[in-house]
Design a protein around this motif. Structure first.
Motif, PDB file in Angstrom:
ATOM      1  N   CYS A  41       0.831  -1.209   0.000  1.00 48.71           N
ATOM      2  CA  CYS A  41       0.000   0.000   0.000  1.00 48.71           C
ATOM      3  C   CYS A  41       0.864   1.256   0.000  1.00 48.71           C
ATOM      4  O   CYS A  41       0.591   2.205  -0.751  1.00 48.71           O
ATOM      5  CB  CYS A  41      -0.879   0.041   1.239  1.00 48.71           C
ATOM      6  N   ALA A  42       1.887   1.286   0.851  1.00 47.00           N
ATOM      7  CA  ALA A  42       2.741   2.472   0.942  1.00 47.00           C
ATOM      8  C   ALA A  42       3.456   2.728  -0.376  1.00 47.00           C
ATOM      9  O   ALA A  42       3.520   3.864  -0.857  1.00 47.00           O
ATOM     10  CB  ALA A  42       3.738   2.310   2.071  1.00 47.00           C
ATOM     11  N   LYS A  91      -7.283  10.455  -9.228  1.00 47.28           N
ATOM     12  CA  LYS A  91      -6.245  10.647 -10.239  1.00 47.28           C
ATOM     13  C   LYS A  91      -6.687  10.091 -11.581  1.00 47.28           C
ATOM     14  O   LYS A  91      -6.358  10.648 -12.626  1.00 47.28           O
ATOM     15  CB  LYS A  91      -4.949   9.970  -9.783  1.00 47.28           C
ATOM     16  N   PHE A 149       3.847   5.399  -5.876  1.00 48.68           N
ATOM     17  CA  PHE A 149       3.678   5.295  -7.328  1.00 48.68           C
ATOM     18  C   PHE A 149       2.625   6.270  -7.823  1.00 48.68           C
ATOM     19  O   PHE A 149       2.765   6.861  -8.898  1.00 48.68           O
ATOM     20  CB  PHE A 149       3.237   3.880  -7.717  1.00 48.68           C
ATOM     21  N   LEU A 150       1.528   6.445  -7.036  1.00 43.04           N
ATOM     22  CA  LEU A 150       0.453   7.335  -7.472  1.00 43.04           C
ATOM     23  C   LEU A 150       0.875   8.793  -7.402  1.00 43.04           C
ATOM     24  O   LEU A 150       0.548   9.578  -8.282  1.00 43.04           O
ATOM     25  CB  LEU A 150      -0.780   7.134  -6.588  1.00 43.04           C
ATOM     26  N   ALA A 151       1.602   9.165  -6.335  1.00 45.01           N
ATOM     27  CA  ALA A 151       1.916  10.577  -6.148  1.00 45.01           C
ATOM     28  C   ALA A 151       3.104  11.005  -7.003  1.00 45.01           C
ATOM     29  O   ALA A 151       3.115  12.122  -7.507  1.00 45.01           O
ATOM     30  CB  ALA A 151       2.194  10.869  -4.688  1.00 45.01           C
ATOM     31  N   LEU A 160       1.095   4.095  -2.937  1.00 43.69           N
ATOM     32  CA  LEU A 160       0.851   5.526  -2.738  1.00 43.69           C
ATOM     33  C   LEU A 160       1.979   6.357  -3.337  1.00 43.69           C
ATOM     34  O   LEU A 160       1.738   7.395  -3.967  1.00 43.69           O
ATOM     35  CB  LEU A 160       0.701   5.810  -1.247  1.00 43.69           C
ATOM     36  N   ILE A 179      -6.219   5.492  -0.018  1.00 40.01           N
ATOM     37  CA  ILE A 179      -5.498   5.189  -1.262  1.00 40.01           C
ATOM     38  C   ILE A 179      -6.485   4.954  -2.411  1.00 40.01           C
ATOM     39  O   ILE A 179      -6.257   5.389  -3.545  1.00 40.01           O
ATOM     40  CB  ILE A 179      -4.570   3.988  -1.043  1.00 40.01           C
TER      41      ILE A 179
END
Lengths: 145, 94
Positions: free
Chosen positions: A46-47, B80, A52-54, A50, B73
């Motif tokens: 999960c971390a 996005k 990767f998304l930001a 996150l 998330i």
């Protein structure tokens, strides 16, 4: 116009460390309380998701230059090898044992072989989840180079 | 009395989740659906907290924290996606 997401990146820089700490806690709590290898590895994934998304793939791979498939393979190997290790002592598959040692200041600490198995499970889950996300979310510009 | 209030709160929260499910199915636009799903997650967290008061246990605290992380998330990923069209970019500075 270039998209601007300062808020998301600033929140991510703090929140990903909180998530990583929480997943380490969940992994270590799995011996007596709810938690364990599976959910610990999922929290790690999960971390990194996150991050990767930001940010983008290039920047995350600079900080984390490992192959996720290799991590998944290593985790499965550790888990199976821990299970097979009990054959050396003439016990059934996946039997476990524990012992405790005395350390002068800290006190008595318990060691269990289930922790090694849990480490393998956590690495396998982490590698599998991240390689799935990394594969299905590929930008189309990767194919052009 | 206290248990009655907590049970009533659980009932009202489940009613709220049902109304948000209607908004997820019917919602005229994508942002409506995303906000409805995020709020369903927050309502579920509140229901879990009330349940742990009712059952007098600490066992649900990790579940609450983990559910908050997953909901956060998921909402970021959906937002996005409707903003950019892709989730993970290869190189942002190009």
């Amino acid at each position: 116009m270039k998209p601007n997401d300062v808020i998301l990146q600033t929140v991510t820089k703090v929140a990903s460390f909180i998530i990583l700490t929480f997943s380490v806690y969940l992994f270590l709590a799995g011996h007596h309380n709810p938690g364990g290898g599976f959910i610990g590895g999922l929290g790690f994934a999960c971390a990194i998701t996150l991050l990767f998304l930001a940010f983008d793939i290039k920047k995350v791979r600079e900080g984390l230059p490992v192959d996720f498939t290799t991590i998944a393979f290593t985790g499965v190997f550790i888990a199976v090898a821990t299970g097979m290790g009990s054959f050396l002592f003439g016990k059934p598959f996946l039997s476990q044992t524990f012992g405790s040692i005395d350390i002068p200041i800290i006190g008595e600490i318990e060691f269990a072989t289930a922790v090694i198995f849990d480490t393998g499970v956590a690495l396998a889950v982490f590698g599998t989840a991240l390689s799935i996300i990394y594969t299905i979310s590929e930008d189309s510009s990767i194919w052009k180079r | 009395m206290f248990n009655l209030i907590l049970t009533l709160a659980l009932f009202i929260f489940s009613l709220s989740v049902a109304l948000f499910l209607y908004r997820v199915v019917k919602g005229p636009s994508a942002p409506d659906r995303i906000i409805a799903m995020d709020t369903i997650g927050i309502n579920l967290i509140a229901m879990m907290a009330i349940l742990s008061i009712l059952l007098k246990t600490y066992a649900f605290f990790e579940v609450i924290l983990l559910f908050g992380i997953l909901s956060f998330i998921g909402t970021i990923a959906f937002s996005k996606f409707i903003e950019r069209g892709i989730l993970v970019e290869y190189d942002r500075d190009r």
